[in-house]
Write a protein that holds these residues in place. Structure first.
Motif, PDB file in Angstrom:
ATOM      1  N   PRO A  40       0.844  -1.205   0.000  1.00 46.47           N
ATOM      2  CA  PRO A  40       0.000   0.000   0.000  1.00 46.47           C
ATOM      3  C   PRO A  40       0.880   1.256   0.000  1.00 46.47           C
ATOM      4  CG  PRO A  40      -0.718  -1.549   1.681  1.00 46.47           C
ATOM      5  CD  PRO A  40       0.593  -2.047   1.167  1.00 46.47           C
ATOM      6  N   LYS A  41       0.586   2.167  -0.921  1.00 46.40           N
ATOM      7  CA  LYS A  41       1.371   3.401  -1.026  1.00 46.40           C
ATOM      8  C   LYS A  41       0.565   4.442  -1.773  1.00 46.40           C
ATOM      9  CE  LYS A  41       3.320   1.912  -5.327  1.00 46.40           C
ATOM     10  NZ  LYS A  41       2.000   2.070  -5.886  1.00 46.40           N
ATOM     11  N   GLY A  42       0.976   5.707  -1.649  1.00 45.35           N
ATOM     12  CA  GLY A  42       0.300   6.763  -2.383  1.00 45.35           C
ATOM     13  C   GLY A  42       0.911   8.114  -2.115  1.00 45.35           C
ATOM     14  N   ASP A  43       0.377   9.111  -2.796  1.00 46.34           N
ATOM     15  CA  ASP A  43       0.862  10.483  -2.640  1.00 46.34           C
ATOM     16  C   ASP A  43       0.671  10.961  -1.202  1.00 46.34           C
ATOM     17  OD1 ASP A  43       1.454  10.512  -5.343  1.00 46.34           O
ATOM     18  OD2 ASP A  43      -0.463  11.428  -5.893  1.00 46.34           O
ATOM     19  N   ILE A  44       1.539  11.870  -0.791  1.00 46.28           N
ATOM     20  CA  ILE A  44       1.480  12.428   0.560  1.00 46.28           C
ATOM     21  C   ILE A  44       0.713  13.748   0.484  1.00 46.28           C
ATOM     22  CG2 ILE A  44       2.825  13.253   2.530  1.00 46.28           C
ATOM     23  CD1 ILE A  44       5.185  11.520   1.344  1.00 46.28           C
ATOM     24  N   PRO A  45      -0.489  13.808   1.069  1.00 45.22           N
ATOM     25  CA  PRO A  45      -1.260  15.057   1.024  1.00 45.22           C
ATOM     26  C   PRO A  45      -0.558  16.176   1.795  1.00 45.22           C
ATOM     27  CG  PRO A  45      -2.643  13.210   1.696  1.00 45.22           C
ATOM     28  CD  PRO A  45      -1.220  12.734   1.732  1.00 45.22           C
ATOM     29  N   ASN A  46      -0.776  17.422   1.347  1.00 43.79           N
ATOM     30  CA  ASN A  46      -0.217  18.570   2.057  1.00 43.79           C
ATOM     31  C   ASN A  46      -0.680  18.552   3.515  1.00 43.79           C
ATOM     32  OD1 ASN A  46       1.154  19.607  -0.132  1.00 43.79           O
ATOM     33  ND2 ASN A  46      -0.549  20.909  -0.769  1.00 43.79           N
ATOM     34  N   GLY A  47       0.246  18.833   4.412  1.00 48.03           N
ATOM     35  CA  GLY A  47      -0.087  18.896   5.827  1.00 48.03           C
ATOM     36  C   GLY A  47      -0.108  17.557   6.533  1.00 48.03           C
ATOM     37  N   MET A  48       0.167  16.469   5.814  1.00 42.89           N
ATOM     38  CA  MET A  48       0.164  15.142   6.430  1.00 42.89           C
ATOM     39  C   MET A  48       1.593  14.591   6.418  1.00 42.89           C
ATOM     40  SD  MET A  48      -2.205  11.821   5.470  1.00 42.89           S
ATOM     41  CE  MET A  48      -3.730  12.474   6.146  1.00 42.89           C
ATOM     42  N   SER A  49       2.000  13.967   7.506  1.00 43.18           N
ATOM     43  CA  SER A  49       3.350  13.389   7.565  1.00 43.18           C
ATOM     44  C   SER A  49       3.396  12.118   6.715  1.00 43.18           C
ATOM     45  CB  SER A  49       3.710  13.048   9.009  1.00 43.18           C
ATOM     46  OG  SER A  49       2.968  11.927   9.451  1.00 43.18           O
ATOM     47  N   PRO A  50       4.579  11.742   6.228  1.00 44.05           N
ATOM     48  CA  PRO A  50       4.679  10.501   5.455  1.00 44.05           C
ATOM     49  C   PRO A  50       4.152   9.266   6.204  1.00 44.05           C
ATOM     50  CG  PRO A  50       6.624  11.820   5.069  1.00 44.05           C
ATOM     51  CD  PRO A  50       5.846  12.505   6.179  1.00 44.05           C
ATOM     52  N   PRO A  51       4.473   9.075   7.513  1.00 47.71           N
ATOM     53  CA  PRO A  51       3.908   7.899   8.192  1.00 47.71           C
ATOM     54  C   PRO A  51       2.381   7.937   8.290  1.00 47.71           C
ATOM     55  CG  PRO A  51       5.800   8.732   9.410  1.00 47.71           C
ATOM     56  CD  PRO A  51       5.475   9.742   8.348  1.00 47.71           C
ATOM     57  N   ASP A  52       1.805   9.112   8.537  1.00 43.42           N
ATOM     58  CA  ASP A  52       0.342   9.219   8.610  1.00 43.42           C
ATOM     59  C   ASP A  52      -0.295   8.954   7.250  1.00 43.42           C
ATOM     60  OD1 ASP A  52       0.437   9.768  11.299  1.00 43.42           O
ATOM     61  OD2 ASP A  52       0.163  11.932  11.072  1.00 43.42           O
ATOM     62  N   SER A  53       0.335   9.458   6.188  1.00 41.69           N
ATOM     63  CA  SER A  53      -0.159   9.211   4.839  1.00 41.69           C
ATOM     64  C   SER A  53      -0.079   7.717   4.512  1.00 41.69           C
ATOM     65  CB  SER A  53       0.662  10.018   3.829  1.00 41.69           C
ATOM     66  OG  SER A  53       0.301   9.683   2.519  1.00 41.69           O
ATOM     67  N   ALA A  54       1.007   7.081   4.920  1.00 40.12           N
ATOM     68  CA  ALA A  54       1.169   5.647   4.676  1.00 40.12           C
ATOM     69  C   ALA A  54       0.080   4.853   5.392  1.00 40.12           C
ATOM     70  CB  ALA A  54       2.559   5.196   5.126  1.00 40.12           C
ATOM     71  N   ALA A  55      -0.266   5.252   6.610  1.00 44.35           N
ATOM     72  CA  ALA A  55      -1.333   4.578   7.365  1.00 44.35           C
ATOM     73  C   ALA A  55      -2.673   4.738   6.643  1.00 44.35           C
ATOM     74  CB  ALA A  55      -1.413   5.133   8.777  1.00 44.35           C
ATOM     75  N   LYS A  56      -2.911   5.924   6.091  1.00 43.17           N
ATOM     76  CA  LYS A  56      -4.147   6.185   5.340  1.00 43.17           C
ATOM     77  C   LYS A  56      -4.220   5.274   4.111  1.00 43.17           C
ATOM     78  CE  LYS A  56      -4.505   9.860   2.560  1.00 43.17           C
ATOM     79  NZ  LYS A  56      -4.930   9.389   1.229  1.00 43.17           N
ATOM     80  N   GLU A  57      -3.111   5.137   3.396  1.00 41.25           N
ATOM     81  CA  GLU A  57      -3.070   4.273   2.215  1.00 41.25           C
ATOM     82  C   GLU A  57      -3.283   2.810   2.596  1.00 41.25           C
ATOM     83  OE1 GLU A  57      -3.039   5.231  -0.906  1.00 41.25           O
ATOM     84  OE2 GLU A  57      -2.828   7.342  -0.403  1.00 41.25           O
ATOM     85  N   ALA A  58      -2.741   2.399   3.745  1.00 41.96           N
ATOM     86  CA  ALA A  58      -2.914   1.018   4.203  1.00 41.96           C
ATOM     87  C   ALA A  58      -4.392   0.706   4.405  1.00 41.96           C
ATOM     88  CB  ALA A  58      -2.144   0.790   5.501  1.00 41.96           C
ATOM     89  N   TRP A  59      -5.132   1.661   4.960  1.00 43.34           N
ATOM     90  CA  TRP A  59      -6.565   1.469   5.142  1.00 43.34           C
ATOM     91  C   TRP A  59      -7.287   1.443   3.791  1.00 43.34           C
ATOM     92  CZ3 TRP A  59     -10.464  -0.477   7.312  1.00 43.34           C
ATOM     93  CH2 TRP A  59     -11.757  -0.063   6.972  1.00 43.34           C
TER      94      TRP A  59
END
Length: 145
Positions: A40-59
């Motif tokens: 699971p991977k994806g773009d990092i939204p503005n204002g979101m940290s890479p680990p938080d974005s990665a968690a969002k993509e995992a879901w």
């Protein structure tokens, strides 16, 4: 002569894992066209940290929720439709696996042992990250298994 500078798009992703009968397993997902196994991977939204974005993509892509280790595991690169991407990867200890998640109908997912995951994933640079994970698996299990 001037050289064309190509933009590299930054993404983040997770290597979702669990320990099953004393062995570490990784959850791989397919690309939307079901042709390749990836994480699971994806773009990092503005204002979101890479680990938080990665968690969002995992879901969204795999239906998993868990604790993302904020320490970057490694970075891999790939090209898609003429664009270059660089993916920061993080470990995610899976706490919950849902059958109902945003991309459930668009992907398959499979728990596999680390050695099989290394064979299945498409990108060599991701294989290297998984090999690094596998080499420290015994130390990893000493702390987390």
């Amino acid at each position: 002569m001037s050289r064309k500078i190509s933009k590299v798009f930054n993404q983040s992703g997770v290597i979702p894992y669990r320990v099953n009968n004393g062995k570490v397993e990784i959850l791989l997902i397919t690309t939307r066209n079901f042709q390749h196994w990836v994480i699971p991977k994806g773009d990092i939204p503005n204002g979101m940290s890479p680990p938080d974005s990665a968690a969002k993509e995992a879901w969204e892509e795999a239906g998993v929720i868990g604790q993302v280790d904020a320490n970057e595991l490694g970075t891999y690169k790939y090209r898609k439709r003429g664009k270059s991407y660089q993916v920061k990867t993080y470990l995610l200890a899976v706490d919950m696996l849902s059958e109902d998640y945003p991309e459930a109908s668009q992907r398959k997912r499979q728990w596999v042992e680390v050695t099989k995951a290394i064979r299945w994933v498409k990108f060599n640079s991701l294989k290297r990250i998984l090999k690094g994970f596998f080499q420290v698996e015994s130390q990893f299990c000493a702390f987390r298994c």
